[in-house]
Design an enzyme around this catalytic site. Sequence first.
Site, PDB file in Angstrom:
ATOM      1  N   PRO A 232       0.796  -1.240   0.000  1.00 36.36           N
ATOM      2  CA  PRO A 232       0.000   0.000   0.000  1.00 36.36           C
ATOM      3  C   PRO A 232       0.825   1.286   0.000  1.00 36.36           C
ATOM      4  O   PRO A 232       0.262   2.373  -0.042  1.00 36.36           O
ATOM      5  CB  PRO A 232      -0.806  -0.117   1.302  1.00 36.36           C
ATOM      6  CG  PRO A 232       0.061  -0.943   2.214  1.00 36.36           C
ATOM      7  CD  PRO A 232       0.796  -1.902   1.318  1.00 36.36           C
ATOM      8  N   GLY A 233       2.173   1.185   0.085  1.00 33.58           N
ATOM      9  CA  GLY A 233       2.949   2.414  -0.123  1.00 33.58           C
ATOM     10  C   GLY A 233       3.923   2.781   0.989  1.00 33.58           C
ATOM     11  O   GLY A 233       4.433   3.900   1.013  1.00 33.58           O
ATOM     12  N   ASP A 250       2.639  -1.483  -9.031  1.00 39.23           N
ATOM     13  CA  ASP A 250       1.859  -2.511  -8.320  1.00 39.23           C
ATOM     14  C   ASP A 250       0.460  -2.520  -8.890  1.00 39.23           C
ATOM     15  O   ASP A 250      -0.092  -1.454  -9.179  1.00 39.23           O
ATOM     16  CB  ASP A 250       1.821  -2.198  -6.809  1.00 39.23           C
ATOM     17  CG  ASP A 250       1.553  -3.442  -5.965  1.00 39.23           C
ATOM     18  OD1 ASP A 250       0.555  -4.136  -6.233  1.00 39.23           O
ATOM     19  OD2 ASP A 250       2.354  -3.707  -5.049  1.00 39.23           O
ATOM     20  N   ASP A 270       3.498  -5.176 -14.246  1.00 38.30           N
ATOM     21  CA  ASP A 270       4.224  -6.304 -13.663  1.00 38.30           C
ATOM     22  C   ASP A 270       5.661  -5.875 -13.369  1.00 38.30           C
ATOM     23  O   ASP A 270       6.398  -5.488 -14.284  1.00 38.30           O
ATOM     24  CB  ASP A 270       4.193  -7.485 -14.660  1.00 38.30           C
ATOM     25  CG  ASP A 270       4.933  -8.695 -14.115  1.00 38.30           C
ATOM     26  OD1 ASP A 270       5.523  -8.611 -13.016  1.00 38.30           O
ATOM     27  OD2 ASP A 270       4.920  -9.744 -14.797  1.00 38.30           O
ATOM     28  N   LYS A 315      12.743 -13.021   0.324  1.00 38.65           N
ATOM     29  CA  LYS A 315      11.939 -13.854   1.223  1.00 38.65           C
ATOM     30  C   LYS A 315      12.636 -15.214   1.329  1.00 38.65           C
ATOM     31  O   LYS A 315      13.018 -15.803   0.307  1.00 38.65           O
ATOM     32  CB  LYS A 315      10.517 -14.059   0.697  1.00 38.65           C
ATOM     33  CG  LYS A 315       9.849 -12.800   0.192  1.00 38.65           C
ATOM     34  CD  LYS A 315       9.441 -11.842   1.291  1.00 38.65           C
ATOM     35  CE  LYS A 315       9.055 -10.487   0.721  1.00 38.65           C
ATOM     36  NZ  LYS A 315       8.909  -9.422   1.686  1.00 38.65           N
TER      37      LYS A 315
HETATM   38  C1  LIG Z   1       4.861  -6.975   0.875  1.00 40.65           C
HETATM   39  S1  LIG Z   1       3.873  -6.085  -0.224  1.00 40.65           S
HETATM   40  C2  LIG Z   1       4.756  -4.577  -0.382  1.00 40.65           C
HETATM   41  C3  LIG Z   1       4.599  -3.662   0.765  1.00 40.65           C
HETATM   42  C4  LIG Z   1       5.201  -2.303   0.485  1.00 40.65           C
HETATM   43  N1  LIG Z   1       6.658  -2.370   0.384  1.00 40.65           N
HETATM   44  C5  LIG Z   1       4.874  -1.298   1.561  1.00 40.65           C
HETATM   45  O1  LIG Z   1       5.783  -0.837   2.252  1.00 40.65           O
HETATM   46  O2  LIG Z   1       3.704  -0.949   1.715  1.00 40.65           O
HETATM   47  C6  LIG Z   1       4.191  -6.858  -1.740  1.00 40.65           C
HETATM   48  C7  LIG Z   1       3.523  -6.202  -2.923  1.00 40.65           C
HETATM   49  O3  LIG Z   1       4.108  -6.739  -4.102  1.00 40.65           O
HETATM   50  C8  LIG Z   1       3.123  -6.731  -5.096  1.00 40.65           C
HETATM   51  N2  LIG Z   1       3.541  -7.647  -6.178  1.00 40.65           N
HETATM   52  C9  LIG Z   1       3.755  -8.977  -6.121  1.00 40.65           C
HETATM   53  N3  LIG Z   1       4.149  -9.443  -7.341  1.00 40.65           N
HETATM   54  C10 LIG Z   1       4.205  -8.364  -8.155  1.00 40.65           C
HETATM   55  C11 LIG Z   1       4.548  -8.187  -9.525  1.00 40.65           C
HETATM   56  N4  LIG Z   1       4.918  -9.210 -10.289  1.00 40.65           N
HETATM   57  N5  LIG Z   1       4.510  -6.943 -10.028  1.00 40.65           N
HETATM   58  C12 LIG Z   1       4.135  -5.878  -9.276  1.00 40.65           C
HETATM   59  N6  LIG Z   1       3.799  -6.002  -7.963  1.00 40.65           N
HETATM   60  C13 LIG Z   1       3.818  -7.217  -7.413  1.00 40.65           C
HETATM   61  C14 LIG Z   1       1.846  -7.153  -4.388  1.00 40.65           C
HETATM   62  O4  LIG Z   1       0.718  -6.698  -5.092  1.00 40.65           O
HETATM   63  C15 LIG Z   1       2.018  -6.468  -3.036  1.00 40.65           C
HETATM   64  O5  LIG Z   1       1.314  -5.242  -3.007  1.00 40.65           O
END
Ligand SMILES: C[S@@+](CC[C@H](N)C(=O)[O-])C[C@H]1O[C@@H](n2cnc3c(N)ncnc32)[C@H](O)[C@@H]1O
Length: 364
Positions: A232-233, A250, A270, A315
Site C-alpha cells: 500500500p505504499g 503494483d 508487472d 523472502k
Molecule cells: C509486501 S507487499 C509490499 C509492501 C510495500 N513495500 C509497503 O511498504 O507498503 C508486496 C507487494 O508486491 C506486489 N507484487 C507482487 N508481485 C508483483 C509483480 N509481479 N509486479 C508488481 N507487484 C507485485 C503485491 O501486489 C504487493 O502489493
Amino acid sequence: MNQHTPAAALACAGLLGYCRAGFEKELAAELDDIAAEAGLIGYVRAEPDSGYVIYETFEPTPLGSFGEATDWRRPVFARQLLPWFARVDDLPERDRATPIVDAVKASGQRFSGVVLETPDTDEAKQRSGFCKRFTEPLARALEKAGCLRTSRAGLPVLHVLFTSATSAWLAAGQPGQCSTWPMGIPRLRMPSNAPSRSTAKLAEAFMTLLEDNERDSIVRAGQRAVDLGAAPGGWTWQLVHRGLRVTAIDNGPLRDSVMATEMVEHLKADGFTWRPPRPVDWMVCDMVEQPSRIASLMAEWVATGRCRYTIFNLKLPMKRRVEAVEQCRELIRKRLASVGPFDLRIKHLYHDREEVTAFLTLKR
Ligand SMILES: C[S@@+](CC[C@H](N)C(=O)[O-])C[C@H]1O[C@@H](n2cnc3c(N)ncnc32)[C@H](O)[C@@H]1O
C-alpha cells in the site's frame, strides 16, 4: 588499575553474536565459517530460540588476531557481533556488581562505557527493567575500580549480556566494528501517517546497510526512484519523505496519503517486466517472490544501468536459509562478473522476519 591492556592484546575467548530468536542455527553456521577463515580454533554453541550464539576458542586469543572476524556487518544473521572475554555465573542477588568488576579488572582492559543487554526473547526482555536500573550502579563501580574512562572514545565499550538473572557474558564492542544500537536494534519511531508498518523496514535498511557518510550523499532530495511491489505504499512513503520522486509499480492500490504528496506516479504493471524509460537513481523492491527470481532481477537492473542503487527484500524458505542467501549472492556475482566490481550488503534486519534485506550497487 595501574596496568592496562591495549585493546589488540585483550585475551578473548571467542565471538558473541545476537540474532532474532529462531535464527541461531543460521548465525552459528556463519560464525563457524568466519572463525575458520580467521584461523581461529574452537567450536560454536547455539541454543534454539535463545537469541544469541557463542563461538568459543579452545585457547584465549588476543583480540588483534581476530582481524576482520569481529566486523558485525559481515554475518547476515547477526544484529550484533562482539569479541567476548569472560562469562560470570552465580551472580549474587545482593551484589551482582563485584564479580563483574572483578572479571573486567582481570582482563586488564579499560572501556569508554558500559551497556547492559539481554537477548531479544520474551523471557529475557523481562530483565530489561533490571538492566536499566543496574546500569548506573555498575558504571560507578567500574569507574571506581579504574576500568571506565568515559572521556576516551577510542576505547571499546563494555557489553554485559544477561542471559539469566545470575549469568552474564562480558564482551568488548570496538568502535567501527560493532553495531552502535543497544541489543543491535535501531530505535525507530513509526511515523503516524505512514501507510504501512513496512515503512520502518526501509528506514532501518537505510540506517543499517548504508554507512553514516553514505546516507546523506547517496539518498538525496530530487533523485528519482522506482518501487517494485509498492502497495500500500510504506516504502514509497519513506522515499517521498526523503524528497525522492517515485514511480510505484503494483496492481494493488496505494494509500491516498501517499498519492496526495504529488511526488508519486502509480503504474499498474508487472514488476518483473516493466522497465523505466530513463535510468533512475534508486530502485527498491518488496515483491513477494522466490528469492532467486528477485536476485536475478536486481542484478539485471544494476548491470544494465537502469538504477544506480537498489535495496530489496529476499523472502527466505523455512529451511536452508543460509544456502538460499548464498545462491542469491552467487546469481548476482555471476551476472555482474563481466560488468565490474560491486558492493552487496545483506542483513537480517530487526523488522525482517522470514526474509533478509540487501543493498546492491556497482563500485565506482
Ligand atoms: C509486501 S507487499 C509490499 C509492501 C510495500 N513495500 C509497503 O511498504 O507498503 C508486496 C507487494 O508486491 C506486489 N507484487 C507482487 N508481485 C508483483 C509483480 N509481479 N509486479 C508488481 N507487484 C507485485 C503485491 O501486489 C504487493 O502489493
